[in-house]
Design an enzyme around this catalytic site. Structure first.
Site, mmCIF file in Angstrom:
data_model
loop_
_atom_site.group_PDB
_atom_site.id
_atom_site.type_symbol
_atom_site.label_atom_id
_atom_site.label_comp_id
_atom_site.label_asym_id
_atom_site.label_seq_id
_atom_site.Cartn_x
_atom_site.Cartn_y
_atom_site.Cartn_z
ATOM 1 C CB CYS A 182 38.253 32.407 21.358
ATOM 2 S SG CYS A 182 37.131 32.111 22.743
ATOM 3 C CG ASP A 226 36.212 32.171 31.072
ATOM 4 O OD1 ASP A 226 35.078 31.760 30.806
ATOM 5 O OD2 ASP A 226 36.821 32.966 30.339
ATOM 6 C CG ASN A 227 40.020 30.514 29.576
ATOM 7 O OD1 ASN A 227 39.561 30.441 28.449
ATOM 8 N ND2 ASN A 227 39.994 31.650 30.282
#
Length: 648
Positions: free
Chosen positions: A182, A321-322
């Site tokens: 993750c 998100d990233n």
């Protein structure tokens, strides 16, 4: 005071076995099937113990079957997958999904995000059983039927082909071990420095599985997509529409360069099995993307659509998100100046990482000066881009001197010279040396000579934290006992668990450098910020960077000050829990947070995570869920909805 004597070796378990098999079955029309099938066994033991090899691989009639000691099951059924529904999931959309009871929940009841404890991860070994593999869910797990699921492929908006799951599993396949990570792994350390926009991942948001699926380059060839052109530059992946609360269509989507997808060396695949079994619901059933060497956030689960386009994905989650933005950019600045869509800060390929898994938080070792013992220390390391980890080092003096550790790497190099998996490292250190030290720290190196930085770099999403991992050593004695006990303390504990030398209050930990109190004007997007630094006198030199910091921050046992003020505004009206439970609908929703009652009905439509994530806590005490995912700013927003105190 209770001291638990624990032989560290028994606490950390053993790493039993691992394997990787590349399987290419000859199919009509496929020419690149001349690879030699590789069949091998591995015996991997992290502590140097002698174990029986529990892995067997065999080819029968062109198909492969697998028996493997630590994939989906283990002795005593500890890693079995058929658990009853967790009581915490009752009343949520995921009430049908079986989950391991020992997983650490990071975002309360729903959505389900979790990681195993370090001890559980080590005990599982090189291949992580699906039941304890970390989970990152942005919403509810969709209910999908194998026979009804379809994957559509389009080129610049024109639908080219549609595939059933049976179509997918009958294509040429490969089976290889790949480590998934993750992007927020170790985020809680950043949150202790300053709250990010993300929740508290510990060091176990990482796992390795044996993935089976169709190589992407083979799949694309069957769709007639064989080369990058001016109008075909990127490959986009997308999950089900309406799955999530944000974005134009509520889907989770992202993209990779088409050149990478077409490259056999990249091993991108459409996966439908994990450790020899169909995917579990939390891991993308019935089909997902696997991109070795990249962050897990780019590996779309519940895959429904593949598109070939001239431009990268415009999906909300691809950009929001990233990312790893410069450390001066906070959430307000990121939104005001739209840093999200700049493009150059996307987090894709993994950076190098290593951590210490044992000894873990609270582990205790007895030390007798006249008879020191050897204490096993170990953990994992990985890197991105298919590079090989070449060494992991440890230091007992804050990074002045380093020594190498022993590496265990069962993975076999791919045909193209790639390495997609973590390695385990270990070393035995005399308790005498540990007693003379204040901390153990580790760092990894890869074949590109990349290594980990000494200090963490905060970023607004709390991603990519890969600074040296440090375990502190505390020497303690019991009353009337001169024996020395060495107690080990990790930086943090995952989720809302308390403990760790960085404290428990977001923003409460400050490095030694920050205590020098420099004065620095806030940077702006225009660049060349004015920097007038007036440093305080340097403190006396110390052996490690974390020596001499302020005392550990006390546990947070009260709501933030701005929330406590709400008591005064509401007049302190006493409300019983029985009364709260009557208000659990979309038209009338109350919640309890830290013994205060809030009517959040008007906030349901504007909640960033969607109203459903509040409704599942309606009429309940939602303190645990609220603490798990909300920042200090969010606590302040509760003021407006305060209506009284919970009657005791």
């Amino acid at each position: 005071m209770t001291v638990i004597m624990q032989p560290v070796a028994s606490a950390v378990g053993v790493i039993k076995s691992a394997m990787g098999v590349l399987l290419r079955k000859k199919k009509e029309g496929i020419n690149d099937c001349d690879d030699i099938l590789k069949d091998y066994k591995y015996l991997n033991n992290s502590l140097g113990l002698e174990l029986e090899d529990s892995s067997q691989q065999k080819q029968e009639g062109g198909e492969w079957s697998m028996e493997h000691g630590n994939t989906s099951t283990n002795v005593n059924g500890k890693f079995a997958v058929n658990y009853p529904v967790d009581a915490k999931d009752v009343g949520t959309p995921d009430a049908w999904v079986p989950r391991h009871p020992e997983l650490i929940r990071l975002t309360g009841r729903h959505p389900f995000n979790c990681e195993p404890s370090p001890a559980l991860l080590v005990e599982a070994g090189f291949l992580t059983p699906a039941s304890i593999h970390y989970v990152r869910n942005h919403g509810a797990v969709p209910t999908i039927k194998w026979e009804e699921h379809r994957i559509t492929v389009d080129v610049n908006g024109s639908v080219k082909k549609t595939f059933t799951m049976n179509n997918i599993v009958n294509m040429p396949s490969q089976r290889i071990p790949v480590t998934l990570v993750c992007a927020g792994n170790r985020r809680k350390e950043e949150n202790m420095c300053k709250q990010t926009v993300g929740f508290n991942w510990g060091p176990c948001g990482v796992a390795t599985s044996l993935w089976t699926g169709v190589p992407m380059h083979v799949f694309l060839k069957q769709c007639g997509i064989t080369a990058v052109t001016e109008n075909c530059q990127h490959l986009l992946f997308q999950g089900p529409d309406g799955e999530l609360p944000k974005g134009d269509d509520g889907s989770y989507g992202t993209s990779i360069p088409l050149s990478m997808a077409l490259d056999p060396a990249a091993d991108v695949m459409i996966a439908y099995e994990q450790n020899g079994e169909k995917l579990a619901p939390d891991h993308g059933y019935p089909v997902r993307i696997i991109i070795p060497g990249w962050i897990g956030g780019r590996m779309v689960k519940f895959l429904q659509k593949i598109s070939v386009c001239k431009t990268p994905s415009l999906n909300f989650y691809h950009f929001n998100d990233n990312q790893i933005m410069p450390s001066h950019v906070d959430s307000e600045q990121a939104n005001a100046e739209d840093w999200w869509h700049k493009g150059e800060y996307l987090f894709n390929q993994l950076n190098i990482q290593s951590t210490i898994l044992y000894p873990d938080q609270g582990s205790v070792v007895k030390h007798v000066e006249a008879a020191p013992i050897m204490v096993p220390i170990g953990g994992y390391a990985f890197t991105g881009g298919g590079r090989k980890i070449t060494r992991v080092e440890f230091s007992l003096d804050g990074g002045i001197n380093w020594r190498r550790t022993e590496l265990t790497c069962p993975e076999k190099t791919t045909k193209y010279g790639k390495h997609w998996c973590w390695i385990f490292w270990k070393v035995e250190i005399s308790s005498k040396d540990l007693a003379a030290s204040r901390q153990i720290c580790c760092r990894a190196w890869d074949e590109g000579n990349n290594t980990q930085p000494k200090d963490l770099t905060w970023n607004v999403m709390g991603m990519g934290n890969n600074c040296w991992y440090r375990i502190k050593i505390h020497k303690k004695t019991l009353p009337n006992d001169n024996t020395v006990y060495l107690e080990f303390e990790a930086p943090t504990q995952a989720g809302t668990l308390k403990g760790g030398w960085m404290g428990n209050a977001p923003g409460g930990w400050k490095s030694k450098a920050e205590h020098m109190k420099p004065v620095l004007k806030k940077s702006t997007e225009s660049g060349n910020p004015a920097a007038q630094i007036k440093a305080a006198p340097l403190a006396a030199p110390s052996t490690g960077i974390y020596d001499g910091i302020l005392p550990s921050v006390a546990e947070v046992t009260e709501a933030p000050a701005e929330v406590k003020e709400a008591r005064k505004a509401g007049g302190g009206k006493q409300i019983s829990m029985a009364e709260v439970e009557k208000h659990a609908t979309e038209q009338d929703c109350w919640i309890v947070v830290k013994d205060m009652v809030y009517d959040v009905t008007k906030y349901l439509d504007s909640h960033p995570g969607g109203g459903d994530s509040i409704l599942i806590n309606g009429g309940m005490d939602s303190t645990e869920d609220f603490e798990a995912i909300h920042s200090q700013k969010a606590w302040g927003l509760l003021d407006e909805y305060y209506i009284g105190d919970l009657a005791q």
